[in-house]
Design a protein around this motif. Structure first.
Motif, PDB file in Angstrom:
ATOM      1  N   ARG A  18       0.831  -1.103   0.035  1.00  0.00           N
ATOM      2  CA  ARG A  18      -0.066   0.186  -0.147  1.00  0.00           C
ATOM      3  C   ARG A  18       0.580   1.395  -0.021  1.00  0.00           C
ATOM      4  N   PRO A  19       0.270   2.270  -0.494  1.00  0.00           N
ATOM      5  CA  PRO A  19       1.053   3.578  -0.626  1.00  0.00           C
ATOM      6  C   PRO A  19       1.249   3.961   0.710  1.00  0.00           C
ATOM      7  N   GLY A  20       2.268   4.974   1.049  1.00  0.00           N
ATOM      8  CA  GLY A  20       2.561   5.623   2.526  1.00  0.00           C
ATOM      9  C   GLY A  20       1.409   6.907   2.392  1.00  0.00           C
ATOM     10  N   PRO A  21       1.470   7.480   3.651  1.00  0.00           N
ATOM     11  CA  PRO A  21       0.814   8.623   3.911  1.00  0.00           C
ATOM     12  C   PRO A  21       0.819   9.750   2.982  1.00  0.00           C
ATOM     13  N   GLN A  22      -0.006  10.696   2.823  1.00  0.00           N
ATOM     14  CA  GLN A  22       0.105  11.705   1.876  1.00  0.00           C
ATOM     15  C   GLN A  22       1.127  12.706   2.760  1.00  0.00           C
ATOM     16  N   VAL A  23       1.966  13.166   1.884  1.00  0.00           N
ATOM     17  CA  VAL A  23       2.879  14.323   2.454  1.00  0.00           C
ATOM     18  C   VAL A  23       3.207  15.101   1.350  1.00  0.00           C
ATOM     19  N   SER A  24       3.459  16.459   1.611  1.00  0.00           N
ATOM     20  CA  SER A  24       4.046  17.225   0.579  1.00  0.00           C
ATOM     21  C   SER A  24       5.599  16.914   0.547  1.00  0.00           C
TER      22      SER A  24
END
Length: 363
Positions: A18-24
């Motif tokens: 799964r992709p990781g958390p959304q971060v800039s």
């Protein structure tokens, strides 16, 4: 002949994870930079407290994403499984080529799926086994931190990011100090792992029997039982070796947990809040998550943390850090399972008794 199709393991793991958390981009850059800096800061704290001499000069941690962790672990697995691969190649006439080819692809998919699951949960690790560098020299190890998982966990727990990142670094840095400061420990673990692998039964009939046992273990775990794949596929000889391996890993994991919490109050102001929330998280999750953890033996690893930390805490309380450090004298001074559960027995055997031989054979 390959035991596992490694390329397929990597591609399967990377595809399934799964992709990781959304971060800039700026948040990601800051997290990587801070983790590298805190890994260096943690080294000084660990050395001062643990007092294990001879550790290698610290290096900045390698910070990876989830696919990067999968690729790194496949590299390590290839090194660890090399003795078994060589043995199977020497006996390749005993296993039909078709069975070997299909088997390596099946295990490749299985390993990739397991790594995809674990890649979302591992915060960091000290990688003991790495392929040789271009000059042919085998690296001593590598401290690796999985940035997306650390960021995800600190957000999920609602804890101070800088404190949590340093807290994680303290645990992993303790492992680096253990395995580079105790000269014989890395090769001892590797030797036990090699013995474990070479004690396997690889004739076709036994392989099918082990697969049936593994299938039964999966069914039991789904129903809420205590079965796991590790127990299901072992030979009796492997069970004895794994007992020794589990004992030493319980020690090093428990020591890592003990150090991170003992050092914590001085350098991680919110350590009590972090530990309380992290412990709750360790034992949480969905029913599916708990089933997979039990099946893969992850819950056994969590038990290792608790038992190992309790052993270290009790011994340090009784004989101090230097007394506890007698544990690193040689394989003979390591606690067995019974001593981990009964620290007084280890103290009586190792600390109170005449000196045992050191790793080089001298008292």
């Amino acid at each position: 002949m390959q035991v596992i199709d490694w390329d397929l393991a990597v591609s399967t793991g990377v595809r399934l994870v799964r992709p990781g958390p959304q971060v800039s981009r700026e948040e990601a850059r800051h997290a990587v930079t801070e983790l590298r800096r805190l890994s260096r800061e943690a080294e000084g704290h660990v050395q001062e407290f643990a007092r294990i001499n001879g550790a290698a000069e610290p290096e900045e941690a390698t910070v990876v994403d989830r696919p990067g962790w999968i690729r790194a672990n496949v590299e390590g697995f290839r090194v660890v499984l090399e003795p078994l691969t060589e043995r199977m190649n020497a006996q390749r006439t005993q296993i039909p080529a078709f069975v070997g080819a299909v088997g390596s692809r099946v295990t490749g998919v299985e390993v990739g799926a397991v790594l995809a699951f674990l890649a979302t949960r591992v915060l960091g690790q000290y990688e003991l086994f790495l392929p040789p560098d271009p000059s042919g020299r085998a690296p001593t190890g590598r401290l690796t931190l999985v940035a997306p998982n650390i960021v995800h966990t600190e957000r999920e727990l609602g804890v101070n990011p800088r404190d949590f990142r340093l807290w994680v670094c303290l645990h992993e840095e303790t492992h680096r100090v253990q395995f580079t400061g105790v000269s014989w420990l890395r090769e001892y673990v590797r030797g036990q792992m090699t013995q474990f692998l070479l004690a396997s039964d690889i004739d076709l009939g036994t392989m099918l029997e082990r697969l049936r046992a593994a299938s039964d273990a999966v069914a039991d775990a789904i129903k809420g039982g205590d079965s796991n794949l590790i127990d299901a596929i072992q030979t009796p000889e492997q069970k004895e070796i794994l007992d020794r391996l589990t004992a030493v890993m319980t020690l090093v994991e428990g020591h890592g947990d003990y150090v991170m919490d003992a050092v914590g109050p001085a350098v991680v102001p919110s350590v009590a809040d972090i530990r309380a929330k992290f412990q709750h998280r360790r034992h949480g999750g969905s029913r599916f998550d708990k089933t997979v953890r039990r099946l893969l033996g992850v819950d056994l690893k969590l038990k290792q943390y608790a038992e190992g930390a309790a052993f270290v805490r009790k011994v340090v309380d009784e004989v101090g850090v230097d007394g506890f450090n007698r544990v690193w004298g040689s394989p003979a001074t390591l606690p067995d399972h019974n001593e981990i559960r009964n620290p007084e027995a280890w103290v009586a055997r190792v600390v109170r008794a005449p000196e045992l031989p050191s790793a080089n054979g001298h008292a």
